[in-house]
Design a protein around this motif. Structure first.
Motif, mmCIF file in Angstrom:
data_model
loop_
_atom_site.group_PDB
_atom_site.id
_atom_site.type_symbol
_atom_site.label_atom_id
_atom_site.label_comp_id
_atom_site.label_asym_id
_atom_site.label_seq_id
_atom_site.Cartn_x
_atom_site.Cartn_y
_atom_site.Cartn_z
ATOM 1 N N HIS A 1 0.864 -1.181 0.000
ATOM 2 C CA HIS A 1 0.000 0.000 0.000
ATOM 3 C C HIS A 1 0.901 1.231 0.000
ATOM 4 O O HIS A 1 1.966 1.213 0.641
ATOM 5 C CB HIS A 1 -0.889 0.037 1.244
ATOM 6 C CG HIS A 1 -1.892 -1.069 1.315
ATOM 7 N ND1 HIS A 1 -2.679 -1.276 2.421
ATOM 8 C CD2 HIS A 1 -2.246 -2.025 0.426
ATOM 9 C CE1 HIS A 1 -3.474 -2.306 2.212
ATOM 10 N NE2 HIS A 1 -3.225 -2.786 1.011
ATOM 11 N N PRO A 2 0.520 2.322 -0.646
ATOM 12 C CA PRO A 2 1.392 3.504 -0.645
ATOM 13 C C PRO A 2 1.679 4.066 0.747
ATOM 14 O O PRO A 2 2.793 4.509 1.029
ATOM 15 C CB PRO A 2 0.620 4.498 -1.511
ATOM 16 C CG PRO A 2 -0.200 3.632 -2.424
ATOM 17 C CD PRO A 2 -0.602 2.457 -1.590
ATOM 18 N N HIS A 3 0.675 4.108 1.630
ATOM 19 C CA HIS A 3 0.872 4.576 3.011
ATOM 20 C C HIS A 3 1.674 5.881 3.075
ATOM 21 O O HIS A 3 2.721 5.951 3.729
ATOM 22 C CB HIS A 3 1.580 3.511 3.839
ATOM 23 C CG HIS A 3 0.707 2.374 4.264
ATOM 24 N ND1 HIS A 3 1.210 1.227 4.841
ATOM 25 C CD2 HIS A 3 -0.635 2.186 4.211
ATOM 26 C CE1 HIS A 3 0.225 0.383 5.103
ATOM 27 N NE2 HIS A 3 -0.913 0.945 4.739
ATOM 28 N N PRO A 4 1.229 6.956 2.423
ATOM 29 C CA PRO A 4 2.042 8.180 2.381
ATOM 30 C C PRO A 4 2.145 8.847 3.742
ATOM 31 O O PRO A 4 1.193 8.875 4.521
ATOM 32 C CB PRO A 4 1.271 9.056 1.393
ATOM 33 C CG PRO A 4 -0.153 8.608 1.513
ATOM 34 C CD PRO A 4 -0.070 7.122 1.740
ATOM 35 N N VAL A 5 3.328 9.392 4.027
ATOM 36 C CA VAL A 5 3.570 10.133 5.273
ATOM 37 C C VAL A 5 4.469 11.323 4.974
ATOM 38 O O VAL A 5 5.269 11.308 4.035
ATOM 39 C CB VAL A 5 4.235 9.259 6.353
ATOM 40 C CG1 VAL A 5 3.296 8.157 6.817
ATOM 41 C CG2 VAL A 5 5.554 8.675 5.883
ATOM 42 N N PHE A 6 4.347 12.349 5.813
ATOM 43 C CA PHE A 6 5.206 13.513 5.702
ATOM 44 C C PHE A 6 6.527 13.279 6.441
ATOM 45 O O PHE A 6 6.574 12.593 7.469
ATOM 46 C CB PHE A 6 4.519 14.743 6.302
ATOM 47 C CG PHE A 6 3.409 15.284 5.467
ATOM 48 C CD1 PHE A 6 3.661 16.171 4.430
ATOM 49 C CD2 PHE A 6 2.096 14.905 5.722
ATOM 50 C CE1 PHE A 6 2.635 16.665 3.652
ATOM 51 C CE2 PHE A 6 1.061 15.397 4.949
ATOM 52 C CZ PHE A 6 1.324 16.278 3.905
ATOM 53 N N THR A 7 7.580 13.870 5.932
ATOM 54 C CA THR A 7 8.803 13.980 6.705
ATOM 55 C C THR A 7 8.524 14.878 7.914
ATOM 56 O O THR A 7 7.584 15.679 7.904
ATOM 57 C CB THR A 7 9.920 14.599 5.864
ATOM 58 O OG1 THR A 7 9.501 15.891 5.406
ATOM 59 C CG2 THR A 7 10.269 13.711 4.684
ATOM 60 N N PRO A 8 9.314 14.765 8.981
ATOM 61 C CA PRO A 8 9.082 15.633 10.145
ATOM 62 C C PRO A 8 9.099 17.121 9.802
ATOM 63 O O PRO A 8 8.355 17.910 10.406
ATOM 64 C CB PRO A 8 10.229 15.258 11.086
ATOM 65 C CG PRO A 8 10.536 13.839 10.741
ATOM 66 C CD PRO A 8 10.348 13.757 9.256
#
Length: 343
Positions: free
Chosen positions: A312-319
């Motif tokens: 799954h892509p599961h996108p997240v931001f960098t801190p």
């Protein structure tokens, strides 16, 4: 960025002091590895042995934001590591003395470590019940937070206020009218009234894939395309005020919000520019969409593919919030972590 690796689960933390913690997934090998990526180099935290049941599953580590201690669940055991190559097996249900409600104790695959690395959240399954424990890593003692007679899972600390513990009522989204929960001050409470936000009298909005926010006490939640009722899309929900529909979307799937609260990101069940909702005519396509939280404006950052976990892509931001990371699946089935700058 790194071929053969994938990000941890979206509501877990994979970052500390410029390092990114990834999992290396070996299809068919029955084993995986947890990798710390630093600059262009990689350091192995632990090689995870094949499971006793022979199943090939992803591992989803969580990193203490202030100390870098890594915690993960594998094959019914909790492991922690403070340095690469120094993993320690610290807990199994076999040693559990607090919960004694019959045989068949099992540990769920997701955990959450506190920002200071002092304790972790565990969800123990016993029969039809689920018990959430807080495990103190210094003393080895457990505290029972709550027990539910249904499929409770996805425990994670609110990064804004760790006295709040998020969890979910798991199950088919279209049959679960009380998905979003939290524990605080000794009590559990439902955070979102899914009937109240519905545009169809008597129906509830099917939601899920919640993750709690860094900048405020609340959570980002997806109302799925499969939901009979709307509005569908990305919501922000809170324990102390009404929910807010941030952006409408007929195919939104997983979500994250930047730590300053300015941006949100979602992936999709199919092409975002194709008619239909949910998995209708989705194929294996998933888009990564950047959303301005203030206005709801959406732009596509990338297009990738999706299959079963962990694909799954599961996108997240960098801190820092300057980029979005996501799992990219090539046509040949190779998984890697990709990066898209936030414009």
């Amino acid at each position: 960025m790194s071929t053969g690796t994938h990000l941890t689960y979206p509501h877990a933390n994979g970052f500390h002091d410029g390092r990114l913690v990834l999992s290396r997934y070996r299809t068919g090998a029955g084993a995986t590895a947890i990798v710390v990526r630093e600059g262009t180099g990689e350091h192995l935290v632990a090689e995870v042995a094949p499971r006793r049941d022979g199943q090939v599953r992803p591992v989803y580590p969580d990193v203490a934001r202030h100390t870098g201690r890594v915690a993960w669940i594998w094959d019914d055991a909790l492991y922690v590591a403070d340095e690469p190559g120094c993993a320690e097996r610290v807990f199994t249900p076999d040693t559990l003395g607090l919960v004694t409600r019959g045989p068949g104790l099992a540990l769920q695959d997701l955990t959450s470590i506190s920002a200071d690395g002092a304790h972790v959240l565990l969800m123990v399954e016993h029969g039809d019940q689920r018990t959430c424990l807080r495990f103190d890593l210094a003393t080895g003692t457990t505290t029972e937070l709550f027990t539910k007679p249904w499929f409770a899972n996805h425990p994670h600390h609110s990064p804004f206020d760790e006295s709040w513990v998020a969890f979910a009522h798991e199950g088919p989204a279209t049959a679960t009218p009380d998905r979003v929960w939290a524990w605080h001050d000794g009590q559990t409470r439902q955070i979102l009234d899914q009937h109240e936000i519905s545009d169809l009298p008597g129906q509830f909005v099917a939601v899920g894939h919640e993750r709690w926010l860094h900048h405020d006490l609340g959570a980002a939640v997806i109302a799925y395309g499969e939901s009979k009722a709307g509005p569908r899309g990305l919501y922000l929900v809170y324990p102390d005020r009404p929910p807010r529909l941030v952006a409408r979307g007929e195919r939104h799937w997983h979500c994250d919000v930047s730590r300053d609260g300015r941006w949100a990101v979602v992936d999709t069940t199919g092409p975002a520019d194709r008619p239909g909702r949910g998995w209708q005519d989705a194929g294996d396509v998933s888009d990564v969409l950047l959303i301005a939280v203030a206005t709801g404006e959406q732009v596509r950052l990338a297009r990738t593919r999706a299959a079963s976990h962990p694909f799954h892509p599961h996108p997240v931001f960098t801190p820092e919030g300057d980029a979005v990371l996501f799992n990219h699946l090539d046509a040949d089935g190779t998984i890697s972590v990709s990066r898209s700058p936030v414009p």
